[in-house]
Design a protein around this motif. Structure first.
Motif, mmCIF file in Angstrom:
data_model
loop_
_atom_site.group_PDB
_atom_site.id
_atom_site.type_symbol
_atom_site.label_atom_id
_atom_site.label_comp_id
_atom_site.label_asym_id
_atom_site.label_seq_id
_atom_site.Cartn_x
_atom_site.Cartn_y
_atom_site.Cartn_z
ATOM 1 N N LYS A 1 -5.300 13.891 -8.716
ATOM 2 C CA LYS A 1 -3.898 14.016 -8.327
ATOM 3 C C LYS A 1 -3.680 13.365 -6.967
ATOM 4 O O LYS A 1 -4.627 13.149 -6.212
ATOM 5 C CB LYS A 1 -3.506 15.490 -8.271
ATOM 6 N N ALA A 2 -2.430 13.091 -6.646
ATOM 7 C CA ALA A 2 -2.095 12.511 -5.346
ATOM 8 C C ALA A 2 -2.669 13.370 -4.228
ATOM 9 O O ALA A 2 -2.560 14.601 -4.267
ATOM 10 C CB ALA A 2 -0.587 12.372 -5.197
ATOM 11 N N CYS A 3 -3.291 12.745 -3.278
ATOM 12 C CA CYS A 3 -3.881 13.381 -2.088
ATOM 13 C C CYS A 3 -5.081 14.276 -2.390
ATOM 14 O O CYS A 3 -5.601 14.929 -1.485
ATOM 15 C CB CYS A 3 -2.836 14.168 -1.303
ATOM 16 N N GLU A 4 -5.555 14.325 -3.622
ATOM 17 C CA GLU A 4 -6.678 15.197 -3.973
ATOM 18 C C GLU A 4 -8.000 14.570 -3.549
ATOM 19 O O GLU A 4 -8.255 13.398 -3.799
ATOM 20 C CB GLU A 4 -6.702 15.457 -5.483
ATOM 21 N N ARG A 5 -8.834 15.358 -2.928
ATOM 22 C CA ARG A 5 -10.189 14.957 -2.553
ATOM 23 C C ARG A 5 -11.144 15.848 -3.341
ATOM 24 O O ARG A 5 -11.403 16.985 -2.952
ATOM 25 C CB ARG A 5 -10.447 15.110 -1.057
ATOM 26 N N ILE B 1 0.845 -1.189 0.000
ATOM 27 C CA ILE B 1 0.000 0.000 0.000
ATOM 28 C C ILE B 1 0.882 1.241 0.000
ATOM 29 O O ILE B 1 2.041 1.184 0.389
ATOM 30 C CB ILE B 1 -0.976 0.010 1.193
ATOM 31 N N SER B 2 0.327 2.336 -0.481
ATOM 32 C CA SER B 2 1.058 3.604 -0.538
ATOM 33 C C SER B 2 0.169 4.744 -0.063
ATOM 34 O O SER B 2 -1.047 4.699 -0.226
ATOM 35 C CB SER B 2 1.503 3.903 -1.971
ATOM 36 N N GLU B 3 0.808 5.767 0.469
ATOM 37 C CA GLU B 3 0.087 6.990 0.822
ATOM 38 C C GLU B 3 -0.078 7.841 -0.435
ATOM 39 O O GLU B 3 0.643 7.687 -1.399
ATOM 40 C CB GLU B 3 0.862 7.782 1.871
ATOM 41 N N GLY B 4 -1.026 8.757 -0.384
ATOM 42 C CA GLY B 4 -1.238 9.672 -1.499
ATOM 43 C C GLY B 4 -2.501 9.384 -2.279
ATOM 44 O O GLY B 4 -2.670 9.855 -3.400
ATOM 45 N N ALA B 5 -3.419 8.611 -1.700
ATOM 46 C CA ALA B 5 -4.653 8.270 -2.397
ATOM 47 C C ALA B 5 -5.497 9.503 -2.675
ATOM 48 O O ALA B 5 -5.465 10.485 -1.937
ATOM 49 C CB ALA B 5 -5.463 7.270 -1.579
ATOM 50 N N ALA B 6 -6.263 9.403 -3.743
ATOM 51 C CA ALA B 6 -7.213 10.446 -4.108
ATOM 52 C C ALA B 6 -8.621 9.952 -3.768
ATOM 53 O O ALA B 6 -8.813 8.793 -3.382
ATOM 54 C CB ALA B 6 -7.097 10.756 -5.595
ATOM 55 N N GLY B 7 -9.579 10.826 -3.927
ATOM 56 C CA GLY B 7 -10.972 10.458 -3.693
ATOM 57 C C GLY B 7 -11.891 11.397 -4.443
ATOM 58 O O GLY B 7 -11.500 12.507 -4.821
ATOM 59 N N ILE B 8 -13.092 10.929 -4.681
ATOM 60 C CA ILE B 8 -14.083 11.757 -5.370
ATOM 61 C C ILE B 8 -15.437 11.561 -4.698
ATOM 62 O O ILE B 8 -15.877 10.440 -4.462
ATOM 63 C CB ILE B 8 -14.130 11.429 -6.885
ATOM 64 N N ARG B 9 -16.046 12.673 -4.349
ATOM 65 C CA ARG B 9 -17.382 12.674 -3.741
ATOM 66 C C ARG B 9 -18.240 13.579 -4.618
ATOM 67 O O ARG B 9 -17.834 14.676 -4.985
ATOM 68 C CB ARG B 9 -17.326 13.228 -2.324
ATOM 69 N N GLY B 10 -19.417 13.093 -4.957
ATOM 70 C CA GLY B 10 -20.260 13.901 -5.821
ATOM 71 C C GLY B 10 -21.695 13.429 -5.835
ATOM 72 O O GLY B 10 -22.141 12.732 -4.930
ATOM 73 N N ARG B 11 -22.372 13.793 -6.932
ATOM 74 C CA ARG B 11 -23.792 13.483 -7.041
ATOM 75 C C ARG B 11 -24.151 13.289 -8.504
ATOM 76 O O ARG B 11 -23.695 14.031 -9.380
ATOM 77 C CB ARG B 11 -24.604 14.627 -6.444
#
Length: 188
Positions: free
Chosen positions: A170-174, A67-77
């Protein structure tokens, strides 16, 4: 169920012979899976372990999850046109947009949309994705994983390529408050 020790090693005891799927919990939304290997070749991810599971006859050793740090995520509708309703079993998918990653099962993600169309996908490998939504036919509460079903993966990838709705994370982008329409507009 097993918890890794300080060195990251874990042991699962008293398993009956059979095939087991990995259900791994990451420590937080900041982490993502880099690779999963089984056996001495720790350079190449073993896609069969991810899609088909691990076949246990007596014992298995050499399973490595990185595993690595720097995950991204997306929250929406998901949005629908006035007068329409979102199907009750709608799933939002992220599939890799870069051709070199189309066989990388760790780059496929899904999340069930809530009744109001909201969704949240966490622990995403940074990169460019196609985002797509479709109603599922299953009544089960568990989503059939796009990583485990090659026919579903192929169908979703084709539909997403036709819809051409892309997002770069991008890395760490939410990414918050992301909106896109359902049903997806298929572009010529």
């Amino acid at each position: 169920e097993g918890v890794p020790d300080a060195k990251g090693d874990f042991i699962l005891r008293n398993l009956r012979a059979g095939t087991y799927r990995l259900h791994l919990q990451l420590p937080s939304a900041a982490w993502y899976f880099r690779s999963v290997t089984l056996g001495p070749n720790t350079k190449a991810t073993d896609w069969k372990v991810i899609s088909d599971g691990v076949n246990v006859k007596q014992s298995v050793s050499g399973l490595t999850v990185t595993i690595s740090e720097g995950a991204a995520g997306i929250r929406g509708r998901l949005t629908v046109t006035e007068g329409q309703r979102l199907p009750s079993r709608t799933v939002v998918y992220l599939v890799p947009a870069e051709k070199e990653n189309t066989t990388n099962l760790l780059r496929f993600f899904e999340a069930r949309a809530e009744g109001d169309g909201s969704f949240n996908i966490r622990n995403v490998v940074p990169g460019e994705y196609l985002i797509h939504a479709r109603a599922t036919e299953s009544d089960t509460p568990r989503i059939i994983s796009i990583r485990e079903d090659s026919d579903l993966r192929t169908a979703i990838t084709r539909e997403a390529e036709r819809a051409k709705q892309s997002v770069t994370l991008k890395a760490c982008e939410r990414l918050e408050n992301y909106e896109f329409g359902y049903p997806p507009a298929i572009k010529p």
